[in-house]
Design a protein around this motif. Structure first.
Motif, PDB file in Angstrom:
ATOM      1  N   GLN A   1      81.705 -13.119  -1.945  1.00 31.66           N
ATOM      2  CA  GLN A   1      82.251 -13.917  -0.730  1.00 31.66           C
ATOM      3  C   GLN A   1      83.444 -14.507  -0.989  1.00 31.66           C
ATOM      4  O   GLN A   1      83.063 -15.686  -1.885  1.00 31.66           O
ATOM      5  CB  GLN A   1      81.385 -14.288  -0.029  1.00 31.66           C
ATOM      6  N   VAL A   2      84.802 -14.591   0.122  1.00 28.41           N
ATOM      7  CA  VAL A   2      85.420 -15.777  -0.040  1.00 28.41           C
ATOM      8  C   VAL A   2      86.106 -16.121   1.361  1.00 28.41           C
ATOM      9  O   VAL A   2      85.628 -15.014   2.503  1.00 28.41           O
ATOM     10  CB  VAL A   2      86.703 -14.519  -0.023  1.00 28.41           C
ATOM     11  N   VAL A   3      85.708 -17.301   1.557  1.00 28.13           N
ATOM     12  CA  VAL A   3      86.162 -18.046   2.720  1.00 28.13           C
ATOM     13  C   VAL A   3      87.653 -18.502   2.673  1.00 28.13           C
ATOM     14  O   VAL A   3      88.221 -18.961   1.762  1.00 28.13           O
ATOM     15  CB  VAL A   3      85.309 -18.766   3.069  1.00 28.13           C
ATOM     16  N   LYS A   4      88.268 -18.107   3.369  1.00 27.88           N
ATOM     17  CA  LYS A   4      90.027 -18.473   3.301  1.00 27.88           C
ATOM     18  C   LYS A   4      89.957 -19.020   4.199  1.00 27.88           C
ATOM     19  O   LYS A   4      90.515 -18.283   5.913  1.00 27.88           O
ATOM     20  CB  LYS A   4      90.746 -17.424   2.802  1.00 27.88           C
TER      21      LYS A   4
ATOM     22  N   SER B   1      85.498 -12.943   4.363  1.00 26.32           N
ATOM     23  CA  SER B   1      85.437 -11.557   3.398  1.00 26.32           C
ATOM     24  C   SER B   1      84.918 -11.637   2.090  1.00 26.32           C
ATOM     25  O   SER B   1      84.781 -12.330   1.619  1.00 26.32           O
ATOM     26  CB  SER B   1      87.551 -10.798   3.437  1.00 26.32           C
ATOM     27  N   THR B   2      85.745 -10.480   1.120  1.00 30.17           N
ATOM     28  CA  THR B   2      85.050 -10.180  -0.365  1.00 30.17           C
ATOM     29  C   THR B   2      86.820 -10.752  -1.385  1.00 30.17           C
ATOM     30  O   THR B   2      88.306 -10.695  -0.306  1.00 30.17           O
ATOM     31  CB  THR B   2      84.360  -9.229  -1.121  1.00 30.17           C
ATOM     32  N   VAL B   3      86.648 -10.667  -2.425  1.00 28.96           N
ATOM     33  CA  VAL B   3      87.792 -10.553  -3.139  1.00 28.96           C
ATOM     34  C   VAL B   3      88.426  -9.344  -3.217  1.00 28.96           C
ATOM     35  O   VAL B   3      89.968  -9.302  -2.845  1.00 28.96           O
ATOM     36  CB  VAL B   3      87.426 -11.029  -4.840  1.00 28.96           C
TER      37      VAL B   3
ATOM     38  N   ILE C   1      84.824 -19.920  -2.815  1.00 24.21           N
ATOM     39  CA  ILE C   1      84.572 -18.678  -3.427  1.00 24.21           C
ATOM     40  C   ILE C   1      83.694 -18.412  -4.123  1.00 24.21           C
ATOM     41  O   ILE C   1      82.405 -19.643  -4.622  1.00 24.21           O
ATOM     42  CB  ILE C   1      85.409 -18.397  -4.239  1.00 24.21           C
ATOM     43  N   GLU C   2      82.238 -17.929  -3.668  1.00 26.12           N
ATOM     44  CA  GLU C   2      80.601 -17.843  -3.670  1.00 26.12           C
ATOM     45  C   GLU C   2      79.863 -18.079  -4.730  1.00 26.12           C
ATOM     46  O   GLU C   2      80.933 -17.389  -6.274  1.00 26.12           O
ATOM     47  CB  GLU C   2      79.860 -15.998  -3.142  1.00 26.12           C
ATOM     48  N   ASN C   3      79.430 -18.368  -5.344  1.00 22.07           N
ATOM     49  CA  ASN C   3      78.534 -18.481  -7.050  1.00 22.07           C
ATOM     50  C   ASN C   3      77.414 -18.225  -6.789  1.00 22.07           C
ATOM     51  O   ASN C   3      75.881 -19.364  -6.259  1.00 22.07           O
ATOM     52  CB  ASN C   3      78.858 -19.819  -7.327  1.00 22.07           C
ATOM     53  N   PRO C   4      77.473 -16.694  -7.297  1.00 17.07           N
ATOM     54  CA  PRO C   4      75.765 -16.338  -7.532  1.00 17.07           C
ATOM     55  C   PRO C   4      75.107 -16.330  -8.423  1.00 17.07           C
ATOM     56  O   PRO C   4      73.901 -16.608  -8.007  1.00 17.07           O
ATOM     57  CB  PRO C   4      76.201 -15.072  -7.966  1.00 17.07           C
TER      58      PRO C   4
ATOM     59  N   PHE D   1      76.610 -20.377  -0.189  1.00 20.00           N
ATOM     60  CA  PHE D   1      76.968 -19.198   0.023  1.00 20.00           C
ATOM     61  C   PHE D   1      74.938 -19.074  -0.547  1.00 20.00           C
ATOM     62  O   PHE D   1      75.098 -18.197  -0.044  1.00 20.00           O
ATOM     63  CB  PHE D   1      77.351 -18.093  -0.405  1.00 20.00           C
ATOM     64  N   VAL D   2      74.804 -19.977  -1.411  1.00 20.71           N
ATOM     65  CA  VAL D   2      73.095 -19.486  -1.842  1.00 20.71           C
ATOM     66  C   VAL D   2      72.311 -19.476  -0.582  1.00 20.71           C
ATOM     67  O   VAL D   2      71.256 -18.882  -0.546  1.00 20.71           O
ATOM     68  CB  VAL D   2      73.066 -20.874  -2.397  1.00 20.71           C
TER      69      VAL D   2
END
Length: 444
Positions: free
Chosen positions: A84-87, A112-114, A173-176, A385-386
């Motif tokens: 997931q991306v927050v822009k 959105s996503t990358v 940017i999400e860090n899983p 995002f976690v």
């Protein structure tokens, strides 16, 4: 989230469709992404031509610093493309391998996503290809070749670097792997330039002589209560030291002189506010920290926006060797030990498998308890995002398990070890005894 939604219900307004010219419906919702920001979600739909689009705008405040997220996308790794991306509206997307850049005005704020960001860019570039082929065939052919490469990156058929640089600091940017570091993702924070401050709507100081004269006149007319005495810094400590010499014992003299070892004068020099880019003053003085070394304390306050900042910098020469200091925590008393962590020091706690890279928390002066609390808060802020609604069960459980372990450290349910490793030897953990030799829990 439910409480926020009750206070901010869904709003519907009639708006013009840019495709067919008829009226459509725009829905607005003010909500808050957990551990992130307040955002306004907007969705438009036209019942006549079925045109749809959505957008996200930030309703909260801008961050003190800008941020730059760099993600390495490996060939064939589809999971990275699904991150997931927050822009935000002010963010710039770059792919150096393709010499491709999406400026802030080209794409509005989006969640959105990358893969989604790349496909949206490809769709917008290819929207007018038919018209370009009629006007400039060579340019249209070059764009067709570029779109093939861009869609290849979106499909995971090639390795590339995905960069989001946002001077507002509101892009992520999400860090899983949170709370653990991500080997494919790096995050850097930077001070905004005057041009970026102005683009974000901040009042930028022109730096002319007139503003300097106005500030000087304001300082002259500041209200000073009756009976106030302006004394040089360190005068209080000097007078107490003289009194201790005249009346006290040798131990009192040593303790008083040791406590008030600050200089007689605080140096002041002009600087620029890192939040609004206005002119401000930074005050600095050197102080000798017992059992350690000389340090430089710096503090600045901006009269324009109220931003405050304090730093601790090492003084003296660079030592020939680095330093590794560790302490064993057995009781709540050990949590009160003073800690100086420089921005070049790593932090390790083997019991919870925690390793922080240099620069994660910057330079700070705190206690063992305060350091653990700041680590927990900083990791929450960097891994929004976690705990969000879209986080998977595995990520949530991993974070909860890590949080429980950190809380157990603060309760000292079992002994644990704090390790600071600094190549410049500018970090320090205070002993609880009079000398380092008598403190069996502290090792350097």
């Amino acid at each position: 989230m439910a409480a926020v939604e009750e206070e901010s219900p869904l709003q519907e307004i009639e708006s013009l469709c840019m495709r067919c010219g008829e009226n459509g419906i725009t829905r607005l919702l003010l909500t808050r992404i957990p551990h992130f920001r307040e955002v306004v979600l907007m969705a438009f739909e036209c019942p006549h031509c079925h045109e749809r689009n959505n957008e996200v705008q930030f309703a909260g405040q801008l961050q003190p610093q800008g941020c730059c997220h760099t993600l390495t996308v490996l060939k064939g790794d589809t999971k990275v493309l699904s991150r997931q991306v927050v822009k935000s509206d002010s963010a710039t997307v770059q792919i150096p391998e393709l010499e491709f850049e999406v400026p802030p005005e080209a794409q509005r704020g989006t969640l959105s996503t990358v893969e989604g960001v790349l496909l949206r860019a490809a769709e917008e570039i290819g929207a007018l290809q038919e018209e370009r082929k009629k006007v400039d065939p060579s340019k249209a052919e070059a764009l067709d070749n570029f779109l093939v490469k861009l869609r290849s990156c979106a499909a995971g058929e090639s390795t590339f670097t995905f960069i989001i640089s946002d001077p507002a600091g509101n892009s992520f940017i999400e860090n899983p792997h949170a709370p653990a570091p991500d080997p494919l993702l790096s995050v850097k924070f930077y001070d905004r330039s005057k041009e970026e401050q102005e683009a974000l709507g901040f009042l930028v100081d022109s730096g002319g002589e007139e503003s300097q004269i106005d500030r000087t006149s304001e300082e002259k007319h500041k209200y000073i209560p009756a009976g106030t005495q302006k004394l040089p810094h360190g005068t209080v400590g000097a007078s107490l030291a003289h009194r201790a010499i005249a009346q006290g014992t040798s131990e009192d003299v040593a303790a008083t002189l040791f406590k008030y070892s600050a200089p007689e004068e605080v140096m002041t020099f002009p600087s620029t506010c890192s939040s609004c880019a206005a002119r401000c003053e930074t005050r600095m003085y050197a102080i000798n920290i017992p059992y350690f070394k000389e340090m430089i304390v710096m503090a600045s306050i901006c009269d324009m926006c109220g931003y405050r900042n304090s730093e601790l910098k090492p003084g003296g020469s660079i030592p020939a060797k680095g330093k590794k200091v560790s302490v064993k925590i057995f009781s709540a008393k050990d949590l009160c030990r003073d800690v100086i962590k420089s921005d070049t020091s790593t932090v390790s706690i083997p019991e919870v498998e925690l390793d922080l890279a240099p620069g994660t928390l910057g330079g700070l002066v705190t206690t063992v308890e305060g350091l653990i609390q700041q680590i927990l808060e900083r990791l929450k802020g960097m891994n929004e995002f976690v705990l969000g609604d879209s986080a998977d069960t595995e990520g949530k459980e991993r974070w909860k398990d890590f949080q429980l372990k950190m809380e157990k450290l603060l309760r000292v349910e079992q002994p644990w070890t704090l390790i600071l490793e600094d190549p410049l030897a500018n970090s320090f953990i205070a002993p609880i005894t009079d000398t380092f030799e008598d403190d069996s829990q502290l090792h350097t």
